[in-house]
Scaffold this active site. Structure first.
Site, short mmCIF file in Angstrom:
data_model
loop_
_atom_site.label_atom_id
_atom_site.label_comp_id
_atom_site.label_asym_id
_atom_site.label_seq_id
_atom_site.Cartn_x
_atom_site.Cartn_y
_atom_site.Cartn_z
N ASP A 86 -37.74 -41.48 -0.29
CA ASP A 86 -36.51 -41.32 0.56
C ASP A 86 -35.25 -42.18 -0.39
OD1 ASP A 86 -37.29 -43.55 1.36
OD2 ASP A 86 -35.74 -43.62 2.99
N GLU A 181 -38.36 -45.47 4.03
CA GLU A 181 -38.12 -46.99 3.65
C GLU A 181 -36.58 -47.34 4.10
OE1 GLU A 181 -37.68 -50.83 1.52
OE2 GLU A 181 -36.54 -48.76 1.33
ZN LIG Z 1 -35.77 -49.19 -2.30
#
Ligand SMILES: [Zn+2]
Length: 415
Positions: A86, A181
């Protein structure tokens, strides 16, 4: 030596991955938070299978797992390499157009689609090390997504190298690509048992040669103040105002313990939001320190401020709620010194001086370390991340690929 005749694939892969929009969304309750992250994950599974990695799979939560089987008779610990697919919700990741600026000459890089976006040599200190290198940027309208697609591409190229060079001896290697994340949920649905790795490395650090073995220890604190309300025309000696009490508390936070006044290993207390009115106010804080004892003492300091401020207000009450967020991964890594030692050696063998450093934040690795997978963070070469001025160099990414390959060899040598 072993890379002298190898044609790196890391840059082509990176450019391809960067064009796929994988922005995560903190408001979404699902996992992955955005379905589009799977568009990249599916490409990764396909490419891994093309390399001959048969078990590559994407699970329902958007995690990619794959195995490079051991090719040695030795009993080597299983090593995992991990990156996140992401990109940050802070900056658009739609329609990313990566550009390669060949043989960087030390001048400011003006991004073509928005000339107000200038990557200034004077502001980006790491550019001084990049003269002659090829720099990848976006076009000025989006982030680049080197955080963390540089890391993804490096792991993919290292896998490609290992699959096509079976003479390089290594134990079993597990590859893990996580979603979300950037919104703090990357480790949430990792199936540690299925992963079956002994030690891990995230490829998500910044500058060439850096290896991060420390993160903050982190807690959240919510303080709820219950005030006492009356009609303002008749409030004398009666009203006790939650907003004003909250303001007093915030004012008493020591000025030398805030994000604005601290750096390196210094801790801080940081109010992140204030909500409410006369009758009730909630102040949310994040508390950060490298060692957990200091973290707890900062919380106690904050609690004492609240008690001191509230003492004259006999009709008021408060709640003080601490939520544990994550802990410094060094607490785990110190028990397995070889994890850092071998990574330092792997960087050194690429001709780069390894630098051990700490992160004023957390990583997926800090969570994974406490889930049973000791997991420091190796540089991926990403710079100015979460912004339109994000950049990464081709040569740094190639060094990161070499580092991964060296690292699995070193684990084998030492087993
Ligand atoms: Zn990162």
């Amino acid at each position: 030596m072993k890379f002298d005749i190898y044609t790196f694939t890391v840059t082509d892969r990176f450019v391809k991955y960067a064009t796929i929009d994988t922005q995560s969304d903190p408001e979404s309750p699902t996992c992955p938070s955005t379905e589009k992250q799977k568009n990249l994950s599916r490409v990764l599974v396909e490419e891994l299978k093309e390399m001959g990695i048969k078990d590559a799979e994407l699970d329902e939560y958007g995690y990619v797992y794959a195995t490079i089987e051991s090719n040695t008779a030795k009993n080597v610990p299983v090593i995992c390499f991990c990156s996140h697919v992401d990109t940050s919700p802070d900056c658009s990741g739609t329609d990313v157009k990566p550009l390669i600026h060949k043989k960087y000459d030390g001048k400011d890089l003006v991004l073509p689609k928005d000339s107000s976006q200038v990557i200034k040599f004077s502001e980006h200190v790491a550019l001084a090390e990049q003269i002659g290198n090829d720099i990848v940027t976006a076009d000025g309208t989006t982030l680049l997504g080197a955080d963390n697609k540089a890391g993804v591409a490096e792991i993919m190229d290292a896998a490609n190298f290992l699959m096509s060079h079976p003479k390089i001896k290594h134990g079993k290697i597990r590859i893990l690509f996580t979603p979300d994340e950037e919104i703090g949920r990357g480790a949430d649905k990792v199936n540690i048992k299925k992963l079956g790795a002994d030690f891990g490395y995230t490829m998500d650090g910044e500058t060439l040669g850096h290896l991060e073995n420390e993160t903050f220890s982190a807690d959240g604190v919510s303080i709820k103040i219950k005030g006492f309300s009356t009609h303002p025309g008749f409030a004398k000696d009666k009203m006790q105002h939650a907003i004003k009490i909250a303001a007093e508390i915030v004012t008493l936070i020591p000025k030398d313990k805030t994000p604005e006044t601290t750096e390196k290993m210094q801790p801080f207390i940081h109010p992140t939001s204030v909500n409410g009115g006369l009758e009730e106010v909630e102040i949310k804080f994040i508390i950060r320190a490298f060692d957990t004892a200091t973290l707890l003492s900062l919380e106690e300091e904050l609690r004492q401020i609240v008690i001191k401020v509230l003492t004259p207000y006999n009709k008021c009450a408060y709640e003080f709620i601490v939520t544990q967020q994550y802990r410094n991964m060094r607490e785990v890594l110190d028990k397995h010194p070889q994890v850092i030692k071998y990574a330092m050696e792997a960087i050194k063998r690429t001709g780069v001086i390894p630098i051990l450093s700490s992160i004023r934040g957390g990583t997926d690795g800090s969570r994974l370390s406490f889930m049973g997978l000791p997991c420091p963070n190796i540089y991926a070469g990403e710079h100015a991340f979460h912004s339109k001025q994000e950049w990464v160099s081709v040569q740094d990414m190639q060094k990161a690929v070499e580092t991964i390959v060296n690292l699995v060899e070193i684990w084998e040598e030492n087993s």
